[in-house]
Design an enzyme around this catalytic site. Structure first.
Site, PDB file in Angstrom:
ATOM      1  N   HIS A  80     -12.670   8.749   3.687  1.00 12.60           N
ATOM      2  CA  HIS A  80     -12.313   7.469   3.211  1.00 12.60           C
ATOM      3  C   HIS A  80     -13.466   6.293   3.538  1.00 12.60           C
ATOM      4  O   HIS A  80     -13.647   5.517   4.441  1.00 12.60           O
ATOM      5  CB  HIS A  80     -11.032   6.837   4.047  1.00 12.60           C
ATOM      6  N   CYS A 138      -6.287   1.070   9.277  1.00 10.62           N
ATOM      7  CA  CYS A 138      -6.569   0.804   8.061  1.00 10.62           C
ATOM      8  C   CYS A 138      -5.568   0.533   7.330  1.00 10.62           C
ATOM      9  O   CYS A 138      -5.769  -0.076   6.208  1.00 10.62           O
ATOM     10  CB  CYS A 138      -7.221   2.045   7.467  1.00 10.62           C
ATOM     11  N   ARG A 164     -12.262  -5.154   3.042  1.00  3.88           N
ATOM     12  CA  ARG A 164     -12.138  -4.205   2.061  1.00  3.88           C
ATOM     13  C   ARG A 164     -12.809  -4.609   0.779  1.00  3.88           C
ATOM     14  O   ARG A 164     -13.668  -4.214   0.094  1.00  3.88           O
ATOM     15  CB  ARG A 164     -10.746  -3.600   1.767  1.00  3.88           C
ATOM     16  N   ARG A 188      -9.353   7.783  -6.248  1.00  2.39           N
ATOM     17  CA  ARG A 188      -8.693   8.221  -5.077  1.00  2.39           C
ATOM     18  C   ARG A 188      -7.773   9.556  -5.601  1.00  2.39           C
ATOM     19  O   ARG A 188      -6.982   9.447  -6.355  1.00  2.39           O
ATOM     20  CB  ARG A 188      -7.550   7.091  -4.797  1.00  2.39           C
ATOM     21  N   ASP A 226      -4.586   5.672  13.234  1.00  2.00           N
ATOM     22  CA  ASP A 226      -4.085   5.831  11.553  1.00  2.00           C
ATOM     23  C   ASP A 226      -2.786   6.574  11.621  1.00  2.00           C
ATOM     24  O   ASP A 226      -2.183   6.954  12.829  1.00  2.00           O
ATOM     25  CB  ASP A 226      -5.080   6.424  10.867  1.00  2.00           C
ATOM     26  N   GLN A 251     -13.149   2.282   3.276  1.00  2.00           N
ATOM     27  CA  GLN A 251     -12.428   1.827   4.556  1.00  2.00           C
ATOM     28  C   GLN A 251     -13.367   1.749   5.722  1.00  2.00           C
ATOM     29  O   GLN A 251     -13.500   0.770   6.452  1.00  2.00           O
ATOM     30  CB  GLN A 251     -11.302   2.731   4.942  1.00  2.00           C
TER      31      GLN A 251
HETATM   32  N1  NVA Z   1      -4.737   8.783   6.445  1.00  2.00           N
HETATM   33  C1  NVA Z   1      -4.319   7.841   5.291  1.00  2.00           C
HETATM   34  C2  NVA Z   1      -5.083   6.781   4.981  1.00  2.00           C
HETATM   35  C3  NVA Z   1      -4.331   5.728   4.073  1.00  2.00           C
HETATM   36  C4  NVA Z   1      -5.310   4.587   3.772  1.00  2.00           C
HETATM   37  C5  NVA Z   1      -3.897   8.826   4.165  1.00  2.00           C
HETATM   38  O1  NVA Z   1      -4.631   9.461   3.432  1.00  2.00           O
HETATM   39  O2  NVA Z   1      -2.686   8.586   3.390  1.00  2.00           O
HETATM   40  N1   CP Z   2      -6.231   1.279   3.829  1.00  2.00           N
HETATM   41  C1   CP Z   2      -5.895   1.623   2.362  1.00  2.00           C
HETATM   42  O1   CP Z   2      -6.601   2.507   1.831  1.00  2.00           O
HETATM   43  O2   CP Z   2      -5.020   1.015   2.089  1.00  2.00           O
HETATM   44  P1   CP Z   2      -4.361   1.363   0.398  1.00  2.00           P
HETATM   45  O3   CP Z   2      -3.718   2.828   0.675  1.00  2.00           O
HETATM   46  O4   CP Z   2      -3.020   0.520   0.374  1.00  2.00           O
HETATM   47  O5   CP Z   2      -5.214   1.354  -0.832  1.00  2.00           O
END
Ligand code: NVA
Ligand code: CP
Length: 302
Positions: A129, A260, A288, A102, A220, A132
């Site tokens: 992502h 998500c 997930r 990540r 989101d 997800q």
């Molecule tokens: N769009 C959000 C998704 C988090 C799971 C982010 O990147 O923070």
């Molecule tokens: N939806 C998601 O990826 O959650 P986290 O940021 O908690 O991993």
């Protein structure tokens, strides 16, 4: 070697195969007949951003599959001190059987795959992502019984989620309409891809136009990780892009809502809509685990 760097790289068959495997693994786990498909294997999990679901579901998933998972925070490894990704990839490939990462830049994930010699899984970048969205497709199929021919709408930021949902929905036979303000559109690589699908992809300025007759409505956060300093500007830019009861009245009567998570009640979604659809949203979160176990088995099993 197969990776999961972005859904653009996967065929519809790859997606379908992983969704079928995810259903099977969920069934096996629920019926206490789970098999140790990845016995003795180790997954490295590199986190340069925060996470609850991704970290826990990958770690538990690997454990359930008979393997182990290592949490590698950028703060406590040489990655955070600037060791080149090309070197990290070649070192970690000698210890591990797969890497979940990540991070911010999609190019870092692509470089890991280019220089490493083990499967790489994208656990979120600024661009996409994919894990997800596989869980989202699994959840929609579980509730609606199919994907082909359904309509998805996404209201809000043209961020990593919108990018991956457009690709995942179109590759699964769904149509998708999005609504976003000017300057918050999805990535051009995604809109270029979507052109192949004609009017199965539509982009609107108003949420009402996008949501009409939807089977699935998704949103989101307005400020993603790394955009915290712009949060106030974004709250203003997204005024009117909230999923609320009035908007939901335009979707199909049996429309489901996905998010998500984490969610900001009162911003992108009202507390009422969130709670009315909590069963779907938390099934999505559970999925997930099953979808990522399927990804790991698909990519890492001998
Ligand atoms: N769009 C959000 C998704 C988090 C799971 C982010 O990147 O923070
Ligand atoms: N939806 C998601 O990826 O959650 P986290 O940021 O908690 O991993």
């Amino acid at each position: 070697m197969k990776h999961l760097l972005k859904l653009l790289d996967w065929t519809s068959e790859d997606i379908n195969e992983v969704l079928n495997l995810a259903d099977q693994l969920k069934y096996e786990q629920k019926h206490h007949i789970a098999k140790k498909y990845l016995e003795g294997k180790t997954l490295g999990m590199i986190f340069e951003k925060a996470s609850t679901r991704t970290r826990v579901s990958f770690e538990v998933g690997m454990f359930q599959l008979g393997g182990s998972a290592l949490f590698l925070s950028s703060n406590n490894t040489q990655i955070g001190r600037g060791e080149p990704v090309q070197d990290t990839a070649r070192v970690l490939s000698r210890y591990l059987d797969g890497i979940m990462i990540r991070t911010f830049e999609q190019s870092e994930v692509e470089a890991l795959a280019q220089y490493g010699s083990i499967p790489i899984i994208n656990g979120l970048t600024d661009f996409c992502h994919p894990c997800q969205v596989l869980a989202d497709l699994m959840t929609i199929r579980e509730i609606k019984g199919r994907l082909d021919g359904l309509k998805m709408s996404f209201i809000g930021d043209g961020n990593n989620m919108m990018n991956s949902l457009i690709v995942g929905a179109l590759k699964s036979g769904m149509s998708i309409s999005v609504a976003c303000p000017e300057n918050y559109e999805p990535d051009e690589r995604v809109t270029e891809f979507a052109k192949e699908f004609g009017d199965k992809f539509q982009m609107f300025r108003t949420p009402k136009e996008a949501v009409v007759d939807s089977d699935v409505v998704i949103t989101d956060v307005w400020a993603s990780m790394g955009q915290e300093e712009e949060a106030q500007i974004r709250v203003k830019a997204f005024d009117g892009y909230q999923i609320n009861d009035e908007l939901m009245s335009l979707a199909k009567e049996d429309a489901i809502v996905l998010h998500c998570l984490p969610a900001h009640r009162g911003e992108e979604i009202t507390a009422e809509v969130f709670e009315n659809h909590a069963d779907e949203i938390f099934e999505e979160a559970e999925n997930r685990l099953h979808a990522q176990k399927a990804v790991m088995v698909y990519l890492m099993k001998d």
